[in-house]
Motif scaffolding. Sequence first.
Motif, PDB file in Angstrom:
ATOM      1  N   PRO A   1       0.830  -1.205   0.000  1.00 19.24           N
ATOM      2  CA  PRO A   1       0.000   0.000   0.000  1.00 19.24           C
ATOM      3  C   PRO A   1       0.864   1.255   0.000  1.00 19.24           C
ATOM      4  CG  PRO A   1      -0.711  -1.555   1.700  1.00 19.24           C
ATOM      5  CD  PRO A   1       0.621  -2.027   1.205  1.00 19.24           C
ATOM      6  N   GLY A   2       0.360   2.307  -0.606  1.00 24.61           N
ATOM      7  CA  GLY A   2       1.051   3.592  -0.635  1.00 24.61           C
ATOM      8  C   GLY A   2       0.135   4.704  -0.178  1.00 24.61           C
ATOM      9  N   GLN A   3       0.722   5.861   0.035  1.00 25.55           N
ATOM     10  CA  GLN A   3      -0.038   7.031   0.446  1.00 25.55           C
ATOM     11  C   GLN A   3       0.360   8.239  -0.396  1.00 25.55           C
ATOM     12  OE1 GLN A   3       0.694   7.603   4.631  1.00 25.55           O
ATOM     13  NE2 GLN A   3      -0.918   6.177   5.235  1.00 25.55           N
ATOM     14  N   ILE A   4      -0.602   9.083  -0.680  1.00 20.77           N
ATOM     15  CA  ILE A   4      -0.327  10.374  -1.300  1.00 20.77           C
ATOM     16  C   ILE A   4      -0.043  11.366  -0.182  1.00 20.77           C
ATOM     17  CG2 ILE A   4      -1.276  12.291  -2.636  1.00 20.77           C
ATOM     18  CD1 ILE A   4      -0.656   9.924  -4.369  1.00 20.77           C
ATOM     19  N   HIS A   5       1.164  11.910  -0.171  1.00 20.85           N
ATOM     20  CA  HIS A   5       1.510  12.893   0.868  1.00 20.85           C
ATOM     21  C   HIS A   5       0.919  14.260   0.540  1.00 20.85           C
ATOM     22  CE1 HIS A   5       3.673  14.918   4.023  1.00 20.85           C
ATOM     23  NE2 HIS A   5       4.227  15.740   3.158  1.00 20.85           N
ATOM     24  N   GLY A   6       0.925  14.637  -0.749  1.00 26.13           N
ATOM     25  CA  GLY A   6       0.380  15.932  -1.115  1.00 26.13           C
ATOM     26  C   GLY A   6       0.860  16.360  -2.480  1.00 26.13           C
ATOM     27  N   PHE A   7       0.548  17.591  -2.846  1.00 24.34           N
ATOM     28  CA  PHE A   7       0.951  18.110  -4.149  1.00 24.34           C
ATOM     29  C   PHE A   7       1.005  19.625  -4.087  1.00 24.34           C
ATOM     30  CE2 PHE A   7      -3.612  17.954  -4.092  1.00 24.34           C
ATOM     31  CZ  PHE A   7      -4.060  19.017  -4.834  1.00 24.34           C
ATOM     32  N   ARG A   8       1.571  20.223  -5.145  1.00 22.15           N
ATOM     33  CA  ARG A   8       1.731  21.670  -5.214  1.00 22.15           C
ATOM     34  C   ARG A   8       1.101  22.222  -6.488  1.00 22.15           C
ATOM     35  NH1 ARG A   8       7.450  23.493  -2.510  1.00 22.15           N
ATOM     36  NH2 ARG A   8       7.454  21.979  -0.814  1.00 22.15           N
TER      37      ARG A   8
ATOM     38  N   HIS B   1       0.985  32.892  -6.538  1.00 21.97           N
ATOM     39  CA  HIS B   1       0.519  32.017  -5.464  1.00 21.97           C
ATOM     40  C   HIS B   1       1.064  30.612  -5.679  1.00 21.97           C
ATOM     41  CE1 HIS B   1      -2.570  34.782  -3.755  1.00 21.97           C
ATOM     42  NE2 HIS B   1      -2.564  35.260  -4.984  1.00 21.97           N
ATOM     43  N   GLN B   2       1.776  30.108  -4.671  1.00 20.20           N
ATOM     44  CA  GLN B   2       2.267  28.735  -4.693  1.00 20.20           C
ATOM     45  C   GLN B   2       1.580  27.975  -3.561  1.00 20.20           C
ATOM     46  OE1 GLN B   2       6.500  28.176  -5.878  1.00 20.20           O
ATOM     47  NE2 GLN B   2       6.717  30.332  -5.330  1.00 20.20           N
ATOM     48  N   ILE B   3       0.797  26.970  -3.939  1.00 20.79           N
ATOM     49  CA  ILE B   3      -0.103  26.284  -3.028  1.00 20.79           C
ATOM     50  C   ILE B   3       0.437  24.896  -2.692  1.00 20.79           C
ATOM     51  CG2 ILE B   3      -2.469  25.467  -2.676  1.00 20.79           C
ATOM     52  CD1 ILE B   3      -2.216  28.502  -2.954  1.00 20.79           C
ATOM     53  N   ARG B   4       0.439  24.569  -1.411  1.00 21.15           N
ATOM     54  CA  ARG B   4       0.709  23.209  -0.946  1.00 21.15           C
ATOM     55  C   ARG B   4      -0.564  22.641  -0.333  1.00 21.15           C
ATOM     56  NH1 ARG B   4       5.230  23.773   3.339  1.00 21.15           N
ATOM     57  NH2 ARG B   4       4.822  21.545   3.624  1.00 21.15           N
ATOM     58  N   ILE B   5      -0.916  21.426  -0.748  1.00 27.48           N
ATOM     59  CA  ILE B   5      -2.043  20.695  -0.171  1.00 27.48           C
ATOM     60  C   ILE B   5      -1.506  19.327   0.212  1.00 27.48           C
ATOM     61  CG2 ILE B   5      -4.344  19.748  -0.567  1.00 27.48           C
ATOM     62  CD1 ILE B   5      -4.747  21.953  -2.681  1.00 27.48           C
ATOM     63  N   GLU B   6      -1.505  19.028   1.511  1.00 27.05           N
ATOM     64  CA  GLU B   6      -0.883  17.805   2.002  1.00 27.05           C
ATOM     65  C   GLU B   6      -1.721  17.198   3.117  1.00 27.05           C
ATOM     66  OE1 GLU B   6       2.948  19.011   3.390  1.00 27.05           O
ATOM     67  OE2 GLU B   6       3.682  19.581   1.392  1.00 27.05           O
ATOM     68  N   ASN B   7      -1.515  15.899   3.347  1.00 33.84           N
ATOM     69  CA  ASN B   7      -2.078  15.329   4.564  1.00 33.84           C
ATOM     70  C   ASN B   7      -1.230  15.811   5.746  1.00 33.84           C
ATOM     71  OD1 ASN B   7       0.006  13.468   3.459  1.00 33.84           O
ATOM     72  ND2 ASN B   7      -0.405  12.305   5.317  1.00 33.84           N
TER      73      ASN B   7
END
Length: 224
Positions: A146-153, A166-172
């Motif tokens: 199994p894997g996980q998505i940590h986030g993206f920009r 604007h530089q956006i980070r969306i992460e768990n």
Amino acid sequence: MISEPRTIARILELLHIPVQHTPEQLRDVYMEVSRSCGYENFIRTANGARLETTGTEPGSFSRLTFAGDRMGFHEEHNNMSLENFLRRMEEVVRVTTKLLSVPVFVARNVTLRALAGSPPGKHGSQFLAENLFHLTAEEWGPFGRPGQIHGFRLQFPPTDPKGGIHQIRIENYVRDPRSLFLEDWCTFKAPVQSQDLAQVNNELREVEDFLHERVYSFLNQYPR
């Protein structure tokens, strides 16, 4: 739907032409703003000074830093509203421009960080994997585990020359798997007079709107 984002940190850097502040000048700033803004400690640094106070919550603080080419504000985990942040910034700039002779801010960096709860029953990484990347257990198969998505920009260039990048980070959020960590790091490159605080205020409000309204609306499209 995700929950409404809750601000956990605000950071503002006001960049100016490099100058050499004397310790006496910086202490004069501290003596004046400590009364009006509540900074309790004055710490000299290699190229300037740091003014700060510690909050009542774990990890909370208010910090004002002076370096050769910038002054910086950092509010962390202290529930300060945007309006109170603006008032503090305006008071510090009023004092600083008088005592340190800073006529122009050549650029501004604004960082806003917030937390939002993922939909009920979902961890943040699960919400991102299923809704924004559409990854199923079968598609994780080649990894053999199994894997996980940590986030993206994401990056959004300005729509006019005075606008921000604007530089956006969306992460768990590592500390709480049920939450999402949201960040907007925005740079404004058009010089402004140091007394033109209306423009700086507008920039801070733009970042506030981008994260709390636009990023929030983007994520609330999911699940579809």
